[in-house]
Write an enzyme that holds these catalytic residues in place. Sequence first.
Site, short mmCIF file in Angstrom:
data_model
loop_
_atom_site.label_atom_id
_atom_site.label_comp_id
_atom_site.label_asym_id
_atom_site.label_seq_id
_atom_site.Cartn_x
_atom_site.Cartn_y
_atom_site.Cartn_z
N ASP A 49 0.84 -1.21 0.00
CA ASP A 49 0.00 0.00 0.00
C ASP A 49 0.87 1.25 0.00
OD1 ASP A 49 -2.88 1.17 0.69
OD2 ASP A 49 -1.40 2.25 1.89
N TYR A 54 3.09 9.90 -0.49
CA TYR A 54 4.22 9.31 0.26
C TYR A 54 5.55 9.53 -0.48
CZ TYR A 54 0.43 6.57 2.50
OH TYR A 54 -0.72 6.17 3.13
N LYS A 79 -2.84 5.94 -4.27
CA LYS A 79 -3.94 6.85 -3.97
C LYS A 79 -3.70 8.21 -4.61
CE LYS A 79 -3.70 4.69 0.60
NZ LYS A 79 -2.29 4.61 0.98
N HIS A 112 -7.72 9.54 -1.77
CA HIS A 112 -7.06 9.51 -0.46
C HIS A 112 -7.91 10.14 0.66
CE1 HIS A 112 -2.68 9.15 1.13
NE2 HIS A 112 -3.53 8.96 2.11
P1 NDP Z 1 1.06 1.34 11.86
O1 NDP Z 1 -0.08 1.35 12.79
O2 NDP Z 1 1.18 0.27 10.84
O3 NDP Z 1 2.37 1.40 12.76
C1 NDP Z 1 3.63 1.54 12.20
C2 NDP Z 1 4.61 1.82 13.34
O4 NDP Z 1 4.66 0.70 14.22
C3 NDP Z 1 6.00 2.06 12.84
O5 NDP Z 1 6.60 3.03 13.69
C4 NDP Z 1 6.70 0.71 13.01
O6 NDP Z 1 8.06 0.90 13.24
C5 NDP Z 1 5.98 0.17 14.24
N1 NDP Z 1 5.85 -1.30 14.21
C6 NDP Z 1 5.44 -2.06 13.16
N2 NDP Z 1 5.41 -3.35 13.51
C7 NDP Z 1 5.81 -3.41 14.80
C8 NDP Z 1 6.01 -4.48 15.69
N3 NDP Z 1 5.76 -5.74 15.33
N4 NDP Z 1 6.43 -4.17 16.95
C9 NDP Z 1 6.67 -2.91 17.32
N5 NDP Z 1 6.51 -1.85 16.50
C10 NDP Z 1 6.08 -2.10 15.25
O7 NDP Z 1 1.09 2.79 11.18
P2 NDP Z 1 0.98 3.44 9.74
O8 NDP Z 1 0.50 4.82 9.98
O9 NDP Z 1 2.22 3.27 8.99
O10 NDP Z 1 -0.21 2.66 9.00
C11 NDP Z 1 -0.01 1.52 8.18
C12 NDP Z 1 -0.18 1.87 6.71
O11 NDP Z 1 -1.49 2.38 6.47
C13 NDP Z 1 0.72 3.02 6.23
O12 NDP Z 1 2.07 2.64 6.10
C14 NDP Z 1 0.03 3.41 4.96
O13 NDP Z 1 0.34 2.49 3.92
C15 NDP Z 1 -1.43 3.32 5.38
N6 NDP Z 1 -1.97 4.62 5.83
C16 NDP Z 1 -2.99 5.18 5.09
C17 NDP Z 1 -3.54 6.39 5.45
C18 NDP Z 1 -4.64 6.96 4.64
O14 NDP Z 1 -5.00 8.13 4.85
N7 NDP Z 1 -5.23 6.22 3.74
C19 NDP Z 1 -3.05 7.15 6.62
C20 NDP Z 1 -2.01 6.47 7.36
C21 NDP Z 1 -1.52 5.25 6.97
P3 NDP Z 1 9.23 0.23 12.31
O15 NDP Z 1 8.99 0.55 10.90
O16 NDP Z 1 10.45 0.87 12.88
O17 NDP Z 1 9.16 -1.25 12.60
#
Ligand code: NDP
Length: 276
Positions: A49, A54, A79, A112
């Site tokens: 995604d 981004y 998006k 989006h």
């Molecule tokens: P998430 O809820 O997926 O959390 C991501 C965070 O959690 C990062 O800091 C990551 O750090 C950490 N993390 C991931 N796995 C673990 C684990 N197993 N243990 C501990 N920490 C962990 O947040 P996002 O906001 O990134 O949401 C996911 C996806 O949703 C986005 O990447 C994007 O593709 C989408 N999105 C869409 C939006 C929209 O408006 N349509 C808005 C926001 C997000 P690290 O990378 O260091 O592991």
Amino acid sequence: MITSLHDTTTLNNGVTMPWLGIGVFKVDNGPELVNAVKFAIKHGYRSVDTAAIYENEEAVGQAIRESGVPREELFVTSKVWNSDLGYTSTITAFETSLKKLGLDYLDLYLIHWPVEGKYKEAWRALETLYQEGKVRAIGVSNFHIHHLEDLMKDANINPMVNQVEYHPRLTQKALQAFCGEHGIQLEAWSPLIQGQLLDSSILQEIADRYHKTIPQIIVRWDLQNGVVTIPKSTKEHRIVENANVFDFELTKEDMQRIDELNRDNRVGPDPDHIDF
Ligand code: NDP
């Protein structure tokens, strides 16, 4: 019962979409991202995604090409950003995304955010792209029920997906029911609340009982709720961890206890009050 990373939900047009994918928000367009997506694909993920905003579609495309997995086995979402909402501007934005990704079609293209007065023209553009076969499914993101109702009043094609903020602090029950009634697949963004629920004692207690981690409990809760999810990590061990959710099942009672963590809290903006 969802049993593997390759398992899919069938969208309202018959296209299949993996239940679990990787998100790449806030990851720079460079080697860290290329590696993260390649790790994910190596470990069995088939869905990625991204979004124009981004600014990392090139790296996603590079990872796909280098993954060794045939394009048709992958599911790629992007998006259209708010400033490009409009009929011609959305078509152009789509072509730009395709070019950056180095692909000749997308699996899913989303609006989006529901910018008032703009999303209907953008939707017409998505319908055109879909009818021309340039994208296999079209949908929206961050749409409340009233946005969906408004869009569907004039739409020729109903959205196939609505990707929204969704996690144990924001369980979106009414929206999920509405989407279910209208054949719209709900998809969770920030499923891990960007890391913020990782110190919940209730989730920890549940996780300990299943010999799992809190992220695994949350991802499993998404899947058992029928919600597609896309946790983000750039770290190989977490990418593996977040997908190691197919060897256990949460009981009804535990599903309910997680539901009860709802506070209608958002980490992102309320789609009714966006100023971007
Ligand atoms: P998430 O809820 O997926 O959390 C991501 C965070 O959690 C990062 O800091 C990551 O750090 C950490 N993390 C991931 N796995 C673990 C684990 N197993 N243990 C501990 N920490 C962990 O947040 P996002 O906001 O990134 O949401 C996911 C996806 O949703 C986005 O990447 C994007 O593709 C989408 N999105 C869409 C939006 C929209 O408006 N349509 C808005 C926001 C997000 P690290 O990378 O260091 O592991």
